[in-house]
Motif scaffolding. Structure first.
Motif, mmCIF file in Angstrom:
data_model
loop_
_atom_site.group_PDB
_atom_site.id
_atom_site.type_symbol
_atom_site.label_atom_id
_atom_site.label_comp_id
_atom_site.label_asym_id
_atom_site.label_seq_id
_atom_site.Cartn_x
_atom_site.Cartn_y
_atom_site.Cartn_z
ATOM 1 N N UNK A 69 0.839 -1.185 0.000
ATOM 2 C CA UNK A 69 0.000 0.000 0.000
ATOM 3 C C UNK A 69 0.875 1.236 0.000
ATOM 4 N N UNK A 70 0.587 2.168 -0.929
ATOM 5 C CA UNK A 70 1.339 3.403 -1.012
ATOM 6 C C UNK A 70 1.154 4.257 0.225
ATOM 7 N N UNK A 76 -0.872 -5.779 6.648
ATOM 8 C CA UNK A 76 -2.289 -5.689 6.319
ATOM 9 C C UNK A 76 -2.975 -6.955 6.823
ATOM 10 N N UNK A 77 -4.263 -6.836 7.158
ATOM 11 C CA UNK A 77 -5.020 -7.933 7.748
ATOM 12 C C UNK A 77 -5.831 -8.642 6.679
ATOM 13 N N UNK A 213 -8.175 5.425 -3.279
ATOM 14 C CA UNK A 213 -9.021 4.513 -4.048
ATOM 15 C C UNK A 213 -8.206 3.377 -4.648
ATOM 16 N N UNK A 214 -6.994 3.712 -5.129
ATOM 17 C CA UNK A 214 -6.120 2.672 -5.688
ATOM 18 C C UNK A 214 -5.703 1.675 -4.614
ATOM 19 N N UNK A 248 -2.110 -11.243 9.851
ATOM 20 C CA UNK A 248 -1.494 -9.974 9.470
ATOM 21 C C UNK A 248 -0.229 -10.294 8.676
ATOM 22 N N UNK A 249 -0.217 -9.887 7.415
ATOM 23 C CA UNK A 249 0.841 -10.275 6.502
ATOM 24 C C UNK A 249 1.638 -9.046 6.080
ATOM 25 N N UNK A 250 2.921 -9.298 5.811
ATOM 26 C CA UNK A 250 3.790 -8.225 5.351
ATOM 27 C C UNK A 250 3.631 -8.032 3.845
ATOM 28 N N UNK A 251 3.807 -6.816 3.342
ATOM 29 C CA UNK A 251 3.707 -6.594 1.892
ATOM 30 C C UNK A 251 4.736 -7.400 1.117
#
Length: 352
Positions: A69-70, A76-77, A213-214, A248-251
């Motif tokens: 995510x920018x 993120x879950x 939004x992206x 919960x994972x890392x990008x």
């Protein structure tokens, strides 16, 4: 006498061998080749069997990663994920992540963007009204200047005092018109700059809105091809395992692999001494370690031009691809397999 003695000796030896029950072995039938060297008539060509080990993989596959995510570097879950081994179509939802924060950011950015857009429109309308008022004032000043110049033409008919008064009025009107023209240009530049500042703020807020939004769209993963879903192992709860809802994972972590099971191949490691056994479209038999009774036909497709060796090993190996000629429900990626090449010995160059 000596010749008769030798003849008798040979006859005795022949009779002795016959009496013992042994017959002389038949001489092999030889065929003379073109060069004149005798060759055996029925000679079986030599066979050379090569056994290789490798892993099964799909020809067409795509690995989806945890979205990055920018503007965020945290985890993120995971809220939804497809089951392992499910057939999917292009466009199907594979996984979803918590989008609450990004949707809130998008809503706030949308409100600010709308407010700045209204401010731009309001300022533009105000600028148009101010410009119209300045044009009206300039028109009135020009009318006063024309009236003052008309009064100057009455100079010979008026007294000296009245003529001087008219000249002063005309000069003042002239300066007023000149001042209004200069100030009108400066006001136009200032109004344009104010509008431009608001437009920049609006455009910057539009970038924030588009980013939010992206990011919200990235948190929903869709399949890009038809095939079967295979979940990757991720680090969770101190060990490796399949991802589950709530993790919960890392990008950039590998999450799901989509592969087309209709076209599969085996990647095998080949030693350079066996390079001569590979030829274009060489036939091979593939056996899966998990299903020893299953035998699948395959053919050689390509080999890597670069060979490497393990530390301390004198033999270099390279990767070869063997395409399976038909699909089978037992075929899955990462299964270990044995590839058996069976054919006449080839002393020429290899298939690479």
């Amino acid at each position: 006498m000596q010749r008769y003695g030798r003849t008798a000796l040979w006859c005795a030896l022949f009779a002795f061998s016959t009496a013992c029950g042994h017959s002389p072995a038949p001489a092999p039938i030889v065929v003379h080749a073109a060069g004149g060297d005798p060759q055996p008539a029925n000679r079986t060509p030599a066979r050379h069997e090569v056994r290789l080990t490798g892993t099964v993989q799909a020809v067409h596959f795509f690995t989806f990663q945890v979205p990055q995510i920018g503007g965020q570097n945290g985890r993120v879950t995971l809220t939804t994920i497809i089951a392992n081994g499910v057939r999917v179509k292009s466009g199907d939802v594979l996984a979803e992540f918590d989008r609450t924060q990004e949707l809130d950011n998008a809503r706030d950015a949308k409100a600010k963007f709308d407010d700045l857009s209204h401010q731009v429109e309001q300022r533009q309308a105000q600028n148009r009204a101010d410009a119209a008022k300045r044009a009206s004032d300039l028109q009135a000043a020009e009318a006063d200047l024309a009236k003052a110049e008309l009064e100057l033409r009455k100079g010979p008919l008026l007294s000296e005092i009245d003529r001087l008064k008219n000249e002063v009025k005309a000069e003042a009107a002239r300066e007023h018109v000149s001042s209004l023209k200069k100030s009108s240009g400066f006001h136009d530049q200032a109004d344009a700059a104010a509008v431009h500042i608001l437009e920049l703020q609006r455009d910057r807020q539009k970038v924030s809105l588009d980013r939010a939004l992206s990011n919200a769209e990235k948190l929903e993963i869709h399949a890009t091809l038809d095939g079967m879903a295979a979940l990757e192992n991720v680090w969770r709860s101190g060990s490796m395992g399949k991802p589950q809802e709530g993790d919960q994972l890392w990008p950039s972590q590998p999450l799901i692999r989509i592969f087309d099971p209709s076209e599969m191949e085996v990647l095998a490691q080949v030693g350079e001494p066996d390079d001569a056994s590979l030829a274009p479209d060489s036939h091979a038999v593939v056996r899966l370690d998990a299903y020893p009774e299953l035998a699948l036909d395959a053919h050689f497709v390509s080999g890597s031009p670069v060979a490497s060796s393990a530390l301390g090993s004198p033999i270099k190996t390279f990767t070869a691809r063997f395409r399976l000629e038909k699909s089978d429900p037992h075929l899955l990626p990462d299964l270990s397999a044995a590839v058996v090449l069976d054919g006449p010995a080839n002393v020429g160059g290899g298939g690479r």
